[in-house]
Enzyme design. Structure first.
Site, PDB file in Angstrom:
ATOM      1  N   ALA A  37      36.875  35.586  43.863  1.00 19.04           N
ATOM      2  CA  ALA A  37      36.803  34.433  42.975  1.00 19.04           C
ATOM      3  C   ALA A  37      35.409  34.229  42.397  1.00 19.04           C
ATOM      4  CB  ALA A  37      37.236  33.172  43.718  1.00 19.04           C
ATOM      5  N   ASN A  74      36.904  36.413  52.765  1.00 17.65           N
ATOM      6  CA  ASN A  74      35.879  35.647  52.067  1.00 17.65           C
ATOM      7  C   ASN A  74      36.426  34.331  51.515  1.00 17.65           C
ATOM      8  OD1 ASN A  74      33.629  34.790  50.554  1.00 17.65           O
ATOM      9  ND2 ASN A  74      33.009  36.882  50.143  1.00 17.65           N
ATOM     10  N   ASP A  75      37.124  34.388  50.388  1.00 13.51           N
ATOM     11  CA  ASP A  75      37.562  33.154  49.737  1.00 13.51           C
ATOM     12  C   ASP A  75      38.481  32.315  50.618  1.00 13.51           C
ATOM     13  OD1 ASP A  75      36.153  33.790  47.431  1.00 13.51           O
ATOM     14  OD2 ASP A  75      37.819  34.952  46.610  1.00 13.51           O
ATOM     15  N   VAL A  76      39.297  32.950  51.454  1.00 10.84           N
ATOM     16  CA  VAL A  76      40.288  32.211  52.254  1.00 10.84           C
ATOM     17  C   VAL A  76      39.657  31.461  53.421  1.00 10.84           C
ATOM     18  CG1 VAL A  76      42.156  33.770  51.612  1.00 10.84           C
ATOM     19  CG2 VAL A  76      40.825  34.243  53.683  1.00 10.84           C
TER      20      VAL A  76
END
Length: 461
Positions: A428, A388-390
């Protein structure tokens, strides 16, 4: 006879240290990491075994009991813990190392230490105590026994500073004025500080936390070794100093690399309470577009190149074997398959590499962010599995909480398929703008079942 025994012990310690260094060197490459772990384990076994030959050693029974209990528990848990739980096992075992260092320092401080040696033990106690209590909180968050998001207490910086100041005060008073009774308060406030320090750190930052606590444990062991050098077991002290410095240096370097991979400082990770508040607002423009497994399989089967991006969702679903089967099927159809690995994907450094290696995926198919990012514009299909965040393009947007974080440029691929259980945000708490792109389609379901559907569709196609 005593001198002969001491000479043998010294020589074996030197050999153990050299083997330990070779093990660390081998761990720098995925291809030789397994050999490095074996070397390091043999070095530690050798150092422990030869210590029994030391002429000044006493309390053999208690030592044997401790080795049997600790070694037996370690062997058992290493055998039964699943790969998805490896990060929390690393966290808690690392914490035990810090606790052992703190206990050694405590025993040293209760002895006849004075001057610089005593304060070195105080430093070892500080670092070791923070490491064990912080590692326990990291374990609880990773295990899901407490919320993984950042937990921010009122006036936390003031409370944290007060706890640390009280601990330092009691420690200095106990050593400088020889009031050993205050050591209990010294350790109590250190443990409290470790807890307070780790509570505001969210799950997304756990790779950095685990790495730093590993470094702190090594430093604590090294400081304890300095204190032991002047005692009857001075040889063991030298070995502890060298081993501790090596672990501390390697862990510190890895911590810096992990923080850099998120474009943040180590201080920001530990004191910034990142992820405590979720991003508010209407979110990205557009809507999520679903795709079924059959259509996704057709898209990949006729692609020239497919890049698979694994994340923690893959680990949770234990889907690595199915991913290996998917990659084999695609390659049998003439598709080039690569894996893009972000340094902080997962819950500990190298988490994705370990999972894919367990499934038998060749190391030469794994590429880090710097190696593969320039390739994405020519990639026919990027398959994101539980990440997700990466892969969030919001990191390129000024004002985003992720601003500046180096990401995998998945959104630049011609087609993107994202396997995800639902529409929730990442660790996050930031909405992923990738999911709303015109070239992105969502394949809903946990990684295990979704990849199994892709495999089945490819077999039938």
């Amino acid at each position: 006879m005593t001198n002969v025994a001491e000479t043998i012990v010294d020589a074996v310690y030197v050999v153990a240290i050299l083997v330990f260094i070779l093990g660390l060197k081998a761990m720098s490459s995925p291809a030789t990491a397994r050999r490095g772990i074996v070397f390091a384990g043999l070095a530690m076994l050798l150092a422990v075994a030869v210590t029994f030959l030391s002429p000044h050693l006493t309390n053999f029974l208690w030592i044997v009991i401790g080795v049997a209990l600790g070694g037996g528990a370690g062997f058992y848990w290493a055998r039964v813990v699943k790969m998805t739980a490896m990060p929390q096992m690393v966290a808690v075992f690392n914490g035990m190392g810090g606790g052992a260092a703190a206990a050694i320092a405590g025993v040293e401080l209760l002895g006849s230490l004075h001057g610089v040696t005593a304060y070195l033990s105080v430093a070892g106690a500080i670092i070791g105590s923070i490491s064990i209590s912080g590692s326990v909180i990291a374990f609880l968050k990773l295990q899901g026994w407490m919320p993984s998001k950042a937990i921010v207490l009122p006036a936390r910086q003031v409370v944290n500073f007060a706890a640390l100041a009280l601990a330092l005060g009691f420690g200095i008073y106990a050593v400088g004025w020889l009031h050993a009774g205050y050591l209990a308060l010294f350790f109590l406030f250190l443990v409290l500080y470790g807890v307070l320090l780790t509570l505001p750190i969210g799950g997304a930052d756990m790779p950095v936390v685990i790495s730093l606590f590993n470094a702190l444990t090594g430093i604590a062991v090294g400081l304890d070794g300095f204190a032991l050098v002047n005692g009857p077991l001075g040889d063991a002290g030298y070995a502890m100093v060298i081993a501790g410095v090596l672990v501390g240096a390697a862990g510190s370097l890895l911590t810096a690399l992990m923080a850099r991979a998120m474009n943040r400082s180590v201080g920001n990770v530990f004191f910034g309470a990142f992820g405590a508040q979720e991003e508010t607002g209407g979110g990205p423009a557009g809507s999520l577009k679903a795709i079924d497994a059959a259509d996704a399989a057709v898209l990949m089967a006729y692609a020239g190149e497919v890049v698979i991006v694994p994340g923690y969702g893959l680990a949770v679903a234990q889907a690595q074997q199915k991913v290996k089967e998917l990659a084999d099927l695609l390659e049998a159809k003439g598709v080039t398959v690569k894996f893009a690995i972000h340094p902080v994907a997962g819950r500990m450094p190298g988490h994705m590499n370990v999972l894919l290696a367990e499934a038998g995926i060749s190391y030469d198919k794994l590429f880090d962010r710097d190696e593969i990012n320039a390739e994405f514009p020519s990639v026919d299909v990027a398959l994101v599995i539980g990440a997700n965040d990466v892969v969030n393009p919001a990191a390129r947007r000024k004002g985003s909480p992720l601003e500046g974080m180096p990401i995998l440029d998945v959104d630049k691929a011609k087609n993107v398929i994202v396997i995800k259980r639902g529409q929730g945000r990442g660790f996050a708490g930031i909405e992923n703008e990738l999911f709303y792109g015109d070239n992105c389609r969502m394949l809903y379901g946990d990684a295990q079942s979704a990849v199994a559907q892709l495999v089945q569709a490819l077999k039938q196609g």
